[in-house]
Design a protein around this motif. Structure first.
Motif, PDB file in Angstrom:
ATOM      1  N   GLY A 148       3.870   1.823   0.774  1.00  0.00           N
ATOM      2  CA  GLY A 148       4.101   0.791  -0.232  1.00  0.00           C
ATOM      3  C   GLY A 148       3.987  -0.604   0.340  1.00  0.00           C
ATOM      4  O   GLY A 148       3.420  -1.508  -0.291  1.00  0.00           O
ATOM      5  N   LEU A 149       4.515  -0.797   1.555  1.00  0.00           N
ATOM      6  CA  LEU A 149       4.439  -2.105   2.201  1.00  0.00           C
ATOM      7  C   LEU A 149       3.005  -2.423   2.601  1.00  0.00           C
ATOM      8  O   LEU A 149       2.563  -3.576   2.492  1.00  0.00           O
ATOM      9  CB  LEU A 149       5.354  -2.129   3.426  1.00  0.00           C
ATOM     10  N   ARG A 150       2.279  -1.409   3.053  1.00  0.00           N
ATOM     11  CA  ARG A 150       0.874  -1.613   3.402  1.00  0.00           C
ATOM     12  C   ARG A 150       0.093  -2.122   2.193  1.00  0.00           C
ATOM     13  O   ARG A 150      -0.698  -3.070   2.298  1.00  0.00           O
ATOM     14  CB  ARG A 150       0.269  -0.305   3.907  1.00  0.00           C
ATOM     15  N   GLY A 151       0.330  -1.495   1.047  1.00  0.00           N
ATOM     16  CA  GLY A 151      -0.364  -1.927  -0.166  1.00  0.00           C
ATOM     17  C   GLY A 151       0.005  -3.337  -0.567  1.00  0.00           C
ATOM     18  O   GLY A 151      -0.859  -4.135  -0.956  1.00  0.00           O
ATOM     19  N   GLN A 152       1.298  -3.657  -0.462  1.00  0.00           N
ATOM     20  CA  GLN A 152       1.758  -4.998  -0.829  1.00  0.00           C
ATOM     21  C   GLN A 152       1.120  -6.058   0.062  1.00  0.00           C
ATOM     22  O   GLN A 152       0.610  -7.085  -0.417  1.00  0.00           O
ATOM     23  CB  GLN A 152       3.281  -5.069  -0.711  1.00  0.00           C
ATOM     24  N   LEU A 153       1.137  -5.820   1.378  1.00  0.00           N
ATOM     25  CA  LEU A 153       0.583  -6.796   2.313  1.00  0.00           C
ATOM     26  C   LEU A 153      -0.934  -6.914   2.163  1.00  0.00           C
ATOM     27  O   LEU A 153      -1.499  -8.004   2.312  1.00  0.00           O
ATOM     28  CB  LEU A 153       0.951  -6.411   3.746  1.00  0.00           C
ATOM     29  N   TYR A 154      -1.570  -5.795   1.875  1.00  0.00           N
ATOM     30  CA  TYR A 154      -3.017  -5.826   1.632  1.00  0.00           C
ATOM     31  C   TYR A 154      -3.333  -6.746   0.456  1.00  0.00           C
ATOM     32  O   TYR A 154      -4.159  -7.666   0.565  1.00  0.00           O
ATOM     33  CB  TYR A 154      -3.521  -4.409   1.353  1.00  0.00           C
ATOM     34  N   HIS A 155      -2.673  -6.525  -0.661  1.00  0.00           N
ATOM     35  CA  HIS A 155      -2.944  -7.331  -1.851  1.00  0.00           C
ATOM     36  C   HIS A 155      -2.544  -8.790  -1.640  1.00  0.00           C
ATOM     37  O   HIS A 155      -3.235  -9.704  -2.115  1.00  0.00           O
ATOM     38  CB  HIS A 155      -2.213  -6.742  -3.058  1.00  0.00           C
ATOM     39  N   ASP A 156      -1.450  -9.030  -0.930  1.00  0.00           N
ATOM     40  CA  ASP A 156      -1.007 -10.407  -0.688  1.00  0.00           C
ATOM     41  C   ASP A 156      -2.045 -11.187   0.113  1.00  0.00           C
ATOM     42  O   ASP A 156      -2.312 -12.368  -0.172  1.00  0.00           O
ATOM     43  CB  ASP A 156       0.327 -10.414   0.060  1.00  0.00           C
ATOM     44  N   HIS A 157      -2.630 -10.548   1.118  1.00  0.00           N
ATOM     45  CA  HIS A 157      -3.586 -11.265   1.961  1.00  0.00           C
ATOM     46  C   HIS A 157      -4.951 -11.400   1.287  1.00  0.00           C
ATOM     47  O   HIS A 157      -5.665 -12.384   1.526  1.00  0.00           O
ATOM     48  CB  HIS A 157      -3.693 -10.585   3.329  1.00  0.00           C
TER      49      HIS A 157
END
Length: 263
Positions: free
Chosen positions: A125-134
């Motif tokens: 979940g964190l990987r997805g969040q950071l991916y979309h944020d960047h």
């Protein structure tokens, strides 16, 4: 005293009379892109730009190069926050240099986003969040650069690329590619605008895509990809059979699956 008052009145009248002339000259120079339009930024942003300009003066180019090197060191150390911070300084020192905006966006939307996407030490979940944020950060950087360089076709093209490859916002991708083409971008940006609109989710975008691709088809500029997307648009827009192109081609009704984990 009387002479001073008369002189002041003469200067005031002269200033009022020459103001329209100066405004017309400035307007003409801006139309010829010899003078920049005043950019409407926030108070803080304007103060930052003015402060850097006043402090460094003619050394801004040198300072930008130094900070770019520092950003590269941060990149090799996989410190994405520092990369972003250094490129913020670089772009504020040289806001009319499109290359800096492009590099800053590339680091965020591709390098940093991919780093977090494939970092197995992080929870999915964190990987997805950071991916979309960047990815979003990379898009924001290009949009900021386009405030300074609204006629730059390469920045528009790169914005289209990020929306196509990363955010999968095909309407935004089509708009960006079309803006690139309209501002003198490479010929493929016109075709890519049509391809992107074809994969959007709204009929208005399909209509834009159909108009672009059908025009290119009629100009004998068809490619296998163009025919495929044009056939798809004919299907989605319910184009009458008599008006459809005769070429055979697969009909693909849905866009490609989105890349990256979904939130």
């Amino acid at each position: 005293m009387k002479r001073k008052l008369q002189a002041a009145i003469i200067l005031l009248v002269f200033g009022v009379l020459k103001l329209p002339l100066e405004q017309r000259v400035t307007h003409d120079l801006r139309k010829m892109h010899l003078v920049d339009e005043p950019l409407q930024l926030g108070v803080g942003e304007n103060m930052g730009q003015m402060g850097l300009a006043a402090t460094l003066g003619g050394l801004r180019g040198l300072a930008a190069s130094i900070f770019q090197l520092r950003a590269h060191v941060a990149f090799t150390n996989v410190n994405w926050a520092q990369v972003d911070s250094y490129y913020k300084l670089v772009s504020r020192l040289q806001p009319r240099n499109a290359r800096y905006w492009e590099e800053a966006s590339w680091h965020m939307a591709y390098n940093a986003a991919s780093y977090y996407l494939y970092n197995e030490e992080l929870k999915p979940g964190l990987r997805g969040q950071l991916y979309h944020d960047h990815v979003k950060r990379g898009i924001d950087i290009l949009n900021e650069g386009l405030k300074f360089l609204p006629d730059n076709p390469r920045l528009w093209q790169k914005l289209g690329d990020v929306h196509w490859n990363r955010s999968k916002d095909f309407k935004a991708s089509g708009d960006a590619y079309w803006n690139s083409f309209q501002h003198g971008g490479l010929n493929f940006t016109e075709r890519f605008a049509g391809f992107a609109y074809a994969q959007a989710n709204d009929p208005a975008s399909w209509q834009k895509g159909y108009a672009i691709l059908k025009r290119l088809y009629d100009q004998k500029k068809a490619t296998p990809g163009l025919i495929e997307f044009l056939k798809m648009l004919e299907h989605n827009l319910h184009i009458p059979a008599a008006q459809r192109i005769p070429d055979a081609g697969p009909v693909r009704n849905t866009p490609d699956p989105q890349a990256g984990p979904q939130r």
